[in-house]
Design a protein around this motif. Structure first.
Motif, PDB file in Angstrom:
ATOM      1  N   LEU A  70       0.794  -1.216   0.000  1.00 66.38           N
ATOM      2  CA  LEU A  70       0.000   0.000   0.000  1.00 66.38           C
ATOM      3  C   LEU A  70       0.832   1.275   0.000  1.00 66.38           C
ATOM      4  O   LEU A  70       0.272   2.367  -0.060  1.00 66.38           O
ATOM      5  N   ASP A  71       2.134   1.175   0.095  1.00 65.90           N
ATOM      6  CA  ASP A  71       2.975   2.370   0.074  1.00 65.90           C
ATOM      7  C   ASP A  71       2.815   3.056  -1.278  1.00 65.90           C
ATOM      8  O   ASP A  71       3.176   2.505  -2.315  1.00 65.90           O
ATOM      9  N   PRO A  72       2.238   4.288  -1.330  1.00 61.26           N
ATOM     10  CA  PRO A  72       1.988   4.946  -2.612  1.00 61.26           C
ATOM     11  C   PRO A  72       3.262   5.218  -3.397  1.00 61.26           C
ATOM     12  O   PRO A  72       3.218   5.365  -4.626  1.00 61.26           O
ATOM     13  N   ARG A  73       4.410   5.254  -2.710  1.00 57.08           N
ATOM     14  CA  ARG A  73       5.663   5.485  -3.424  1.00 57.08           C
ATOM     15  C   ARG A  73       6.041   4.274  -4.273  1.00 57.08           C
ATOM     16  O   ARG A  73       6.783   4.388  -5.240  1.00 57.08           O
ATOM     17  N   SER A  97       3.365   1.689  -5.026  1.00 57.43           N
ATOM     18  CA  SER A  97       2.202   1.227  -5.783  1.00 57.43           C
ATOM     19  C   SER A  97       1.769   2.206  -6.853  1.00 57.43           C
ATOM     20  O   SER A  97       1.056   1.842  -7.790  1.00 57.43           O
ATOM     21  N   GLY A  98       2.139   3.476  -6.689  1.00 57.92           N
ATOM     22  CA  GLY A  98       1.703   4.487  -7.655  1.00 57.92           C
ATOM     23  C   GLY A  98       0.274   4.916  -7.460  1.00 57.92           C
ATOM     24  O   GLY A  98      -0.262   5.692  -8.245  1.00 57.92           O
ATOM     25  N   GLN A  99      -0.379   4.448  -6.392  1.00 57.30           N
ATOM     26  CA  GLN A  99      -1.781   4.791  -6.125  1.00 57.30           C
ATOM     27  C   GLN A  99      -1.839   5.986  -5.190  1.00 57.30           C
ATOM     28  O   GLN A  99      -1.352   5.916  -4.063  1.00 57.30           O
ATOM     29  N   PRO A 100      -2.446   7.103  -5.585  1.00 56.42           N
ATOM     30  CA  PRO A 100      -2.503   8.277  -4.707  1.00 56.42           C
ATOM     31  C   PRO A 100      -3.403   8.012  -3.519  1.00 56.42           C
ATOM     32  O   PRO A 100      -4.362   7.252  -3.592  1.00 56.42           O
ATOM     33  N   ASP A 101      -3.092   8.664  -2.387  1.00 56.39           N
ATOM     34  CA  ASP A 101      -3.884   8.479  -1.175  1.00 56.39           C
ATOM     35  C   ASP A 101      -5.292   9.038  -1.312  1.00 56.39           C
ATOM     36  O   ASP A 101      -6.217   8.584  -0.647  1.00 56.39           O
ATOM     37  N   ASP A 102      -5.489  10.058  -2.131  1.00 54.00           N
ATOM     38  CA  ASP A 102      -6.789  10.732  -2.232  1.00 54.00           C
ATOM     39  C   ASP A 102      -7.475  10.416  -3.553  1.00 54.00           C
ATOM     40  O   ASP A 102      -8.088  11.276  -4.172  1.00 54.00           O
ATOM     41  N   ALA A 103      -7.392   9.151  -3.980  1.00 55.59           N
ATOM     42  CA  ALA A 103      -7.936   8.777  -5.284  1.00 55.59           C
ATOM     43  C   ALA A 103      -9.433   9.022  -5.394  1.00 55.59           C
ATOM     44  O   ALA A 103      -9.946   9.270  -6.481  1.00 55.59           O
ATOM     45  N   ASP A 104     -10.171   8.957  -4.282  1.00 52.55           N
ATOM     46  CA  ASP A 104     -11.622   9.134  -4.346  1.00 52.55           C
ATOM     47  C   ASP A 104     -12.063  10.556  -3.993  1.00 52.55           C
ATOM     48  O   ASP A 104     -13.255  10.824  -3.897  1.00 52.55           O
ATOM     49  N   GLY A 105     -11.119  11.451  -3.774  1.00 43.93           N
ATOM     50  CA  GLY A 105     -11.460  12.836  -3.469  1.00 43.93           C
ATOM     51  C   GLY A 105     -11.684  13.113  -2.002  1.00 43.93           C
ATOM     52  O   GLY A 105     -11.844  14.266  -1.599  1.00 43.93           O
ATOM     53  N   ALA A 163     -10.169   3.914   2.868  1.00 44.77           N
ATOM     54  CA  ALA A 163      -9.218   4.999   3.111  1.00 44.77           C
ATOM     55  C   ALA A 163      -8.592   4.900   4.502  1.00 44.77           C
ATOM     56  O   ALA A 163      -7.392   5.158   4.674  1.00 44.77           O
ATOM     57  N   LEU A 164      -9.369   4.526   5.501  1.00 39.50           N
ATOM     58  CA  LEU A 164      -8.830   4.433   6.859  1.00 39.50           C
ATOM     59  C   LEU A 164      -7.815   3.302   6.980  1.00 39.50           C
ATOM     60  O   LEU A 164      -6.759   3.460   7.613  1.00 39.50           O
ATOM     61  N   TRP A 165      -8.104   2.155   6.368  1.00 35.21           N
ATOM     62  CA  TRP A 165      -7.135   1.058   6.419  1.00 35.21           C
ATOM     63  C   TRP A 165      -5.897   1.383   5.591  1.00 35.21           C
ATOM     64  O   TRP A 165      -4.774   1.032   5.981  1.00 35.21           O
ATOM     65  N   ARG A 166      -6.080   2.051   4.476  1.00 37.26           N
ATOM     66  CA  ARG A 166      -4.919   2.447   3.677  1.00 37.26           C
ATOM     67  C   ARG A 166      -4.054   3.434   4.451  1.00 37.26           C
ATOM     68  O   ARG A 166      -2.819   3.350   4.414  1.00 37.26           O
ATOM     69  N   TYR A 167      -4.697   4.326   5.186  1.00 35.43           N
ATOM     70  CA  TYR A 167      -3.952   5.297   5.985  1.00 35.43           C
ATOM     71  C   TYR A 167      -3.106   4.602   7.051  1.00 35.43           C
ATOM     72  O   TYR A 167      -1.899   4.849   7.174  1.00 35.43           O
ATOM     73  N   VAL A 168      -3.748   3.714   7.835  1.00 34.63           N
ATOM     74  CA  VAL A 168      -3.037   3.130   8.969  1.00 34.63           C
ATOM     75  C   VAL A 168      -1.937   2.172   8.513  1.00 34.63           C
ATOM     76  O   VAL A 168      -0.950   1.957   9.232  1.00 34.63           O
ATOM     77  N   CYS A 169      -2.071   1.633   7.320  1.00 29.96           N
ATOM     78  CA  CYS A 169      -1.041   0.743   6.770  1.00 29.96           C
ATOM     79  C   CYS A 169       0.053   1.512   6.038  1.00 29.96           C
ATOM     80  O   CYS A 169       0.972   0.885   5.486  1.00 29.96           O
ATOM     81  N   PRO A 211     -15.844 -11.658  10.256  1.00 25.69           N
ATOM     82  CA  PRO A 211     -15.071 -12.664   9.517  1.00 25.69           C
ATOM     83  C   PRO A 211     -15.046 -12.438   8.010  1.00 25.69           C
ATOM     84  O   PRO A 211     -14.094 -12.845   7.342  1.00 25.69           O
ATOM     85  N   ASP A 212     -16.082 -11.776   7.468  1.00 26.49           N
ATOM     86  CA  ASP A 212     -16.103 -11.501   6.026  1.00 26.49           C
ATOM     87  C   ASP A 212     -15.719 -10.056   5.730  1.00 26.49           C
ATOM     88  O   ASP A 212     -16.084  -9.505   4.684  1.00 26.49           O
ATOM     89  N   ASP A 213     -14.966  -9.427   6.642  1.00 30.96           N
ATOM     90  CA  ASP A 213     -14.526  -8.049   6.437  1.00 30.96           C
ATOM     91  C   ASP A 213     -13.793  -7.913   5.105  1.00 30.96           C
ATOM     92  O   ASP A 213     -13.064  -8.820   4.675  1.00 30.96           O
ATOM     93  N   LEU A 214     -13.953  -6.770   4.468  1.00 31.27           N
ATOM     94  CA  LEU A 214     -13.317  -6.532   3.176  1.00 31.27           C
ATOM     95  C   LEU A 214     -11.838  -6.201   3.297  1.00 31.27           C
ATOM     96  O   LEU A 214     -11.117  -6.174   2.285  1.00 31.27           O
ATOM     97  N   LEU A 215     -11.384  -5.968   4.517  1.00 31.66           N
ATOM     98  CA  LEU A 215     -10.025  -5.475   4.742  1.00 31.66           C
ATOM     99  C   LEU A 215      -8.938  -6.212   3.960  1.00 31.66           C
ATOM    100  O   LEU A 215      -8.135  -5.574   3.278  1.00 31.66           O
ATOM    101  N   PRO A 216      -8.842  -7.537   4.020  1.00 37.97           N
ATOM    102  CA  PRO A 216      -7.733  -8.174   3.294  1.00 37.97           C
ATOM    103  C   PRO A 216      -7.722  -7.847   1.806  1.00 37.97           C
ATOM    104  O   PRO A 216      -6.659  -7.780   1.181  1.00 37.97           O
ATOM    105  N   HIS A 217      -8.903  -7.635   1.248  1.00 38.10           N
ATOM    106  CA  HIS A 217      -9.001  -7.398  -0.192  1.00 38.10           C
ATOM    107  C   HIS A 217      -8.821  -5.928  -0.567  1.00 38.10           C
ATOM    108  O   HIS A 217      -8.825  -5.583  -1.751  1.00 38.10           O
ATOM    109  N   TYR A 218      -8.641  -5.069   0.444  1.00 32.43           N
ATOM    110  CA  TYR A 218      -8.197  -3.710   0.168  1.00 32.43           C
ATOM    111  C   TYR A 218      -6.691  -3.677  -0.089  1.00 32.43           C
ATOM    112  O   TYR A 218      -6.163  -2.671  -0.571  1.00 32.43           O
ATOM    113  N   LEU A 219      -6.009  -4.746   0.264  1.00 30.39           N
ATOM    114  CA  LEU A 219      -4.561  -4.804   0.124  1.00 30.39           C
ATOM    115  C   LEU A 219      -4.190  -5.387  -1.237  1.00 30.39           C
ATOM    116  O   LEU A 219      -4.797  -6.377  -1.666  1.00 30.39           O
ATOM    117  N   PRO A 220      -3.211  -4.818  -1.924  1.00 30.26           N
ATOM    118  CA  PRO A 220      -2.754  -5.437  -3.174  1.00 30.26           C
ATOM    119  C   PRO A 220      -2.359  -6.901  -2.986  1.00 30.26           C
ATOM    120  O   PRO A 220      -2.533  -7.711  -3.897  1.00 30.26           O
TER     121      PRO A 220
END
Length: 417
Positions: A147-150, A152-160, A263-269, A284-293
């Motif tokens: 998740l490091d934007p440096r 992954s190339g993914q900006p932190d504010d991609a959704d505005g 956004a919150l999980w991306r921030y803390v990671c 148990p079916d949290d989306l969190l793992p799938h927010y990660l590349p």
């Protein structure tokens, strides 16, 4: 001499706390600060103790709560906590005397369900409780997550939107409304009172658990609306060669949109020096793992049953929730305490549901504890049938029950009590 089970008086509180601490294997004696803290906590609650020649040897507390049913309806609930029996007085029926009386009174008051978090699995099924929600706690290997934007190339504010650090006062102001919005959307969530927010933000502290000030962040959408809140703590650990080995532990995380959650999980990671994130209690079916590349960066540390539910009023409970499909099911509910027992016909369709006593032949016969496990949509009637925990009287009835009761997302209760 007969053991005296009764509501405690204010003068009983120090002795009651000594018994409570003994039951939970904590240092027995309660200091003045702990007594004062507990006095505030239990004000207005139903607090029972069992006394042997004047000494408290068992403890019990219950209090009002709301549980979100499938579909978002808030159910009046009787929450149970602080249950202990001293080692010298086990197997004398003290818990049975306290809990049976309390459940009968809760039914009389009009509570639809009772809830608890079971410290020991085998105890509460015999009082009609079934495990209705489960939780999972992950440890995220941050360097592996990607998740490091440096990199992954993914900006932190991609959704505005944006993530902002806030203070404890902001949390007390914004948190209650945000949590109410979240629990209206997620079945299994329970209410938080003002004291919960005071404990989170340090206004109130518990002597047995010294408080350390955490960090708080909120997520604001592009329009400026607060849609998420996260509270976390961080340690300060460095390895050989000045390599950071710090861990973030998430204390609380609530969100009403997937954008806020992501956004919150991306921030803390993405916090500098952090190599591990402990997520705290998630569904148990949290989306969190799938927010990660790399979802494998999230390793399951704990997976366990959590909130247990006991149905007190079968008709109101079944009519209060929504169902995935239209159908009819006749349930023969067994309840040794006679609080929820009976034969009921459940009819569901797009306009809602109805439930009423019936003399029709039952499709399923089950104990009230199995009904509690099924109620929030997490357990499977087919599984329970295979385990011999319910009886299928009509061929295919368990599958029909699953088609009605099960939910697309698993129930979640993030709170202890």
């Amino acid at each position: 001499m007969a053991l005296d089970v009764r509501a405690i008086s204010d003068s009983d509180l120090p002795d009651w706390l000594r018994a409570l601490n003994t039951g939970f294997l904590r240092p027995p004696s309660a200091g003045e600060d702990e007594i004062a803290n507990r006095r505030v906590q239990v004000a207005g609650h139903r607090v029972l103790g069992a006394f042997d020649e004047g000494r408290c040897v068992a403890t019990y507390r219950s209090f009002p709560q709301e549980l979100t049913a499938v579909g978002g309806a808030p159910l009046p609930a009787n929450a149970i906590s602080n249950v202990t029996v001293s080692p010298t007085h086990r197997r004398r029926g003290l818990l049975s005397r306290m809990i049976r009386a309390d459940l009968a009174e809760a039914k009389e008051r009009g509570d639809i369900v009772s809830t608890l978090i079971a410290a020991e699995y085998p105890i509460y099924g015999r009082y009609g409780f079934g495990p209705a929600t489960w939780l999972t706690d992950w440890a995220i290997d941050v360097p592996r997550a990607g998740l490091d934007p440096r990199r992954s190339g993914q900006p932190d504010d991609a959704d505005g939107g944006r993530v902002d650090l806030v203070d404890a006062g902001d949390v007390r102001k914004l948190g209650p409304d945000l949590h109410d919005r979240m629990r209206a959307r997620r079945h299994g969530v329970i209410t938080r009172d003002e004291r919960w927010w005071q404990l989170l933000t340090g206004v109130v502290s518990v002597p047995a658990a010294p408080w350390t000030e955490p960090f708080h962040v909120v997520y604001r959408s592009a329009s400026g609306e607060v849609e998420g809140l996260m509270t976390y703590r961080a340690d300060d650990r460095w390895g050989d060669g000045k390599q950071p080995l710090n861990t973030v532990t998430v204390v609380d995380a609530i969100a009403v949109t997937t954008a806020a959650e992501r956004a919150l999980w991306r921030y803390v990671c993405s916090i500098d020096w952090i190599t591990t994130v402990r997520t705290g209690y998630r569904a148990p079916d949290d989306l969190l793992p799938h927010y990660l590349p790399d979802p494998r960066a999230a390793r399951v540390v704990t997976h366990a049953d959590f909130l247990w539910v006991r149905i007190l009023d079968t008709v109101r409970a079944l009519e209060s929730r929504t169902y995935a499909n239209s159908g009819t099911l006749v349930l023969d509910v067994r309840d040794p305490a006679s609080l929820a027992a009976g034969r009921y016909r459940l009819d569901t369709d797009a306009s809602g549901s109805s439930c009423a006593p019936t003399t029709e032949t039952p499709d399923l016969t089950l104990d009230v504890r199995e009904l509690g496990a099924l109620y929030l949509g997490d357990e499977s009637a087919v599984r329970l049938s295979a385990l011999g925990s319910l009886t299928e009287n009509t061929a295919g009835a368990a599958s029909r029950a699953d088609a009605l009761f099960r939910t697309s997302r698993r129930p979640w209760c993030p709170e202890t009590f």
